[in-house]
Design a protein around this motif. Structure first.
Motif, short mmCIF file in Angstrom:
data_model
loop_
_atom_site.label_atom_id
_atom_site.label_comp_id
_atom_site.label_asym_id
_atom_site.label_seq_id
_atom_site.Cartn_x
_atom_site.Cartn_y
_atom_site.Cartn_z
N ASP A 23 1.83 -7.38 -12.96
CA ASP A 23 2.25 -6.46 -11.91
C ASP A 23 1.88 -7.05 -10.55
O ASP A 23 0.77 -7.57 -10.38
CB ASP A 23 1.56 -5.10 -12.05
N TYR A 24 2.80 -6.96 -9.60
CA TYR A 24 2.47 -7.32 -8.22
C TYR A 24 1.38 -6.38 -7.68
O TYR A 24 1.23 -5.25 -8.15
CB TYR A 24 3.70 -7.19 -7.32
N ARG A 25 0.66 -6.82 -6.69
CA ARG A 25 -0.37 -5.96 -6.07
C ARG A 25 0.26 -4.65 -5.58
O ARG A 25 1.39 -4.63 -5.07
CB ARG A 25 -1.05 -6.68 -4.92
N GLY A 26 -0.45 -3.57 -5.79
CA GLY A 26 0.05 -2.26 -5.40
C GLY A 26 0.95 -1.61 -6.42
O GLY A 26 1.31 -0.44 -6.27
N MET A 27 1.32 -2.33 -7.46
CA MET A 27 2.27 -1.84 -8.45
C MET A 27 1.62 -1.78 -9.83
O MET A 27 0.76 -2.60 -10.17
CB MET A 27 3.50 -2.74 -8.50
N GLY A 28 2.05 -0.83 -10.65
CA GLY A 28 1.59 -0.75 -12.03
C GLY A 28 0.08 -0.81 -12.15
O GLY A 28 -0.66 -0.14 -11.43
N GLY A 55 -6.47 1.80 -5.74
CA GLY A 55 -6.64 2.75 -4.66
C GLY A 55 -5.33 3.34 -4.19
O GLY A 55 -4.28 3.20 -4.83
N ALA A 56 -5.37 4.00 -3.05
CA ALA A 56 -4.20 4.70 -2.52
C ALA A 56 -3.13 3.71 -2.08
O ALA A 56 -3.44 2.66 -1.50
CB ALA A 56 -4.60 5.57 -1.34
N CYS A 88 8.23 5.89 5.41
CA CYS A 88 7.18 4.88 5.52
C CYS A 88 6.24 5.19 6.67
O CYS A 88 5.02 5.01 6.56
CB CYS A 88 7.80 3.49 5.68
N ARG A 89 6.78 5.68 7.78
CA ARG A 89 5.91 6.07 8.89
C ARG A 89 5.08 7.31 8.54
O ARG A 89 3.90 7.41 8.89
CB ARG A 89 6.74 6.35 10.14
N LEU A 90 5.68 8.24 7.82
CA LEU A 90 5.01 9.50 7.51
C LEU A 90 3.91 9.32 6.47
O LEU A 90 2.80 9.87 6.62
CB LEU A 90 6.04 10.52 7.02
N PHE A 91 4.20 8.56 5.41
CA PHE A 91 3.26 8.44 4.29
C PHE A 91 2.45 7.13 4.30
O PHE A 91 1.46 7.03 3.60
CB PHE A 91 4.02 8.54 2.96
N GLY A 92 2.91 6.13 5.04
CA GLY A 92 2.25 4.84 5.01
C GLY A 92 2.71 3.96 3.88
O GLY A 92 2.22 2.84 3.70
N TYR A 93 3.66 4.42 3.09
CA TYR A 93 4.31 3.67 2.01
C TYR A 93 5.61 4.39 1.70
O TYR A 93 5.89 5.46 2.28
CB TYR A 93 3.42 3.60 0.77
N PRO A 127 4.80 -0.36 -1.59
CA PRO A 127 4.06 -0.58 -0.34
C PRO A 127 5.01 -0.68 0.85
O PRO A 127 6.13 -1.20 0.74
CB PRO A 127 3.35 -1.92 -0.59
N ARG A 128 4.54 -0.18 1.97
CA ARG A 128 5.39 -0.13 3.16
C ARG A 128 5.94 -1.51 3.53
O ARG A 128 7.14 -1.67 3.82
CB ARG A 128 4.60 0.45 4.33
N GLY A 129 5.08 -2.51 3.54
CA GLY A 129 5.52 -3.85 3.94
C GLY A 129 6.60 -4.40 3.03
O GLY A 129 7.57 -5.02 3.50
N ALA A 130 6.46 -4.17 1.72
CA ALA A 130 7.47 -4.65 0.77
C ALA A 130 8.79 -3.93 0.98
O ALA A 130 9.87 -4.55 0.95
CB ALA A 130 6.97 -4.47 -0.66
N MET A 131 8.72 -2.62 1.18
CA MET A 131 9.96 -1.85 1.36
C MET A 131 10.65 -2.23 2.65
O MET A 131 11.89 -2.36 2.69
CB MET A 131 9.64 -0.35 1.34
N GLU A 132 9.91 -2.44 3.71
CA GLU A 132 10.53 -2.79 4.98
C GLU A 132 11.11 -4.20 4.96
O GLU A 132 12.16 -4.46 5.55
CB GLU A 132 9.50 -2.64 6.10
N GLN A 133 10.45 -5.12 4.27
CA GLN A 133 11.01 -6.47 4.15
C GLN A 133 12.28 -6.45 3.31
O GLN A 133 13.28 -7.11 3.63
CB GLN A 133 9.98 -7.42 3.54
N TRP A 134 12.25 -5.69 2.22
CA TRP A 134 13.43 -5.56 1.36
C TRP A 134 14.58 -4.92 2.14
O TRP A 134 15.73 -5.34 2.03
CB TRP A 134 13.08 -4.75 0.13
#
Length: 290
Positions: free
Chosen positions: A62-67, A72-73, A162-167, A180-187
């Motif tokens: 699993d990538y970091r933040g996933m599975g 953590g949050a 993403c702004r509201l929840f941070g992800y 994760p916010r960064g992954a979603m925004e890059q995608w």
């Protein structure tokens, strides 16, 4: 076949959950399975066990933040796709390479996992790449139903949530999963670019062009997300590597549906999975004789 859980270290020390599926006999090659966006490694467990029964030491992760690599949050996970590839995916490939005792090393990517394989810093260690349902996620390459929903996802939901929840809280709204916010925004950036990551990610087209390993690409005619034109565009970007490109229709195998995710369903063990194991066997033998 034995299945063992490992905690591996990404290149920056982040803990990654991975499983090694070990064949009963001496392994003939090693395979690393790279997940699609928001898909946990558990989704690939049956297929990984199948490959192990065919004699392949098979890793899932699993990538970091996933599975199981989430720690953590989700709000606290700052990862983007570049982190997933250069720090996580690459670290698993290198770990598998060091543990493989000189065996050929293959990567099998589902969707995002195949799209990003040429970006791996350790790409030179790869003997071959298997792409399952790998195509362009650009809006122009979406199936019509997905394309109609794309403006809402990319111009409203993604920036707002993403702004509201941070992800990206995909589980709450029934779209994809938590990302994760960064992954979603890059995608998002890639998907709003006509040639997807080939022009949306610096150096990607050049990485595709110099990839030296052979590629098996299985594209499904009933993919509910991606058009075949986008899959062909990505695979045409391989300039050095030979590509065995196959369009699979469910009717060829007496099935009503395969789609973007159906290849990995357990009932495909006798239908579709041998397409991969047979290709791996041929390439592993060729590499061993080289």
């Amino acid at each position: 076949m034995t299945r063992t859980r490992h905690l591996l270290q990404a290149h920056d020390g982040h803990a990654l959950a991975a499983y090694c599926h070990e064949p009963q006999q001496a392994p003939r090659a090693t395979v690393v399975i790279a997940p699609a966006m928001a898909v946990p490694q558990s989704f690939y467990a049956d297929f990984a066990a199948f490959l192990a029964r065919q004699g392949y030491r098979t890793w899932t992760f699993d990538y970091r933040g996933m599975g199981e690599s989430r720690n953590g949050a989700m709000r606290g996970c700052k990862a983007d796709i570049s982190d997933w590839v250069a720090r996580d995916y690459d670290a698993v490939v290198l770990h598998a390479s060091r543990a493989q005792e000189g065996l050929p090393l293959f990567v099998l990517g589902h969707s995002l996992g195949g799209q990003t394989a040429p970006l791996l810093p350790s790409a030179a260690r790869v003997t071959g790449l298997v792409n399952i349902a790998v195509g362009s996620g650009a809006v122009r390459h979406n199936q019509p139903a997905v394309r109609r929903q794309a403006p809402l996802l990319w111009h409203v939901l993604t920036p707002l949530l993403c702004r509201l929840f941070g992800y990206f809280p995909g589980r709450r709204i029934g779209i994809l999963g938590d990302i994760p916010r960064g992954a979603m925004e890059q995608w998002r950036s890639w998907c709003l670019t006509p040639d997807y990551l080939l022009t949306g990610e610096p150096g990607a087209r050049e990485a595709y062009a110099r990839a030296p390993y052979p590629v098996l690409a299985l594209t499904f005619s009933d993919d509910e997300l991606l058009l075949e034109a986008g899959s062909r565009m990505l695979h045409d970007a391989y300039r050095t590597a030979p590509v065995d490109y196959r369009v699979i229709a469910p009717q060829q195998f007496g099935q009503r549906r395969i789609g973007h995710f159906g290849f990995f369903k357990p009932h495909q063990e006798t239908a579709l999975w041998p397409l991969v194991s047979e290709w791996l066997a041929q390439r592993a033998t060729t590499d061993a004789c080289a």
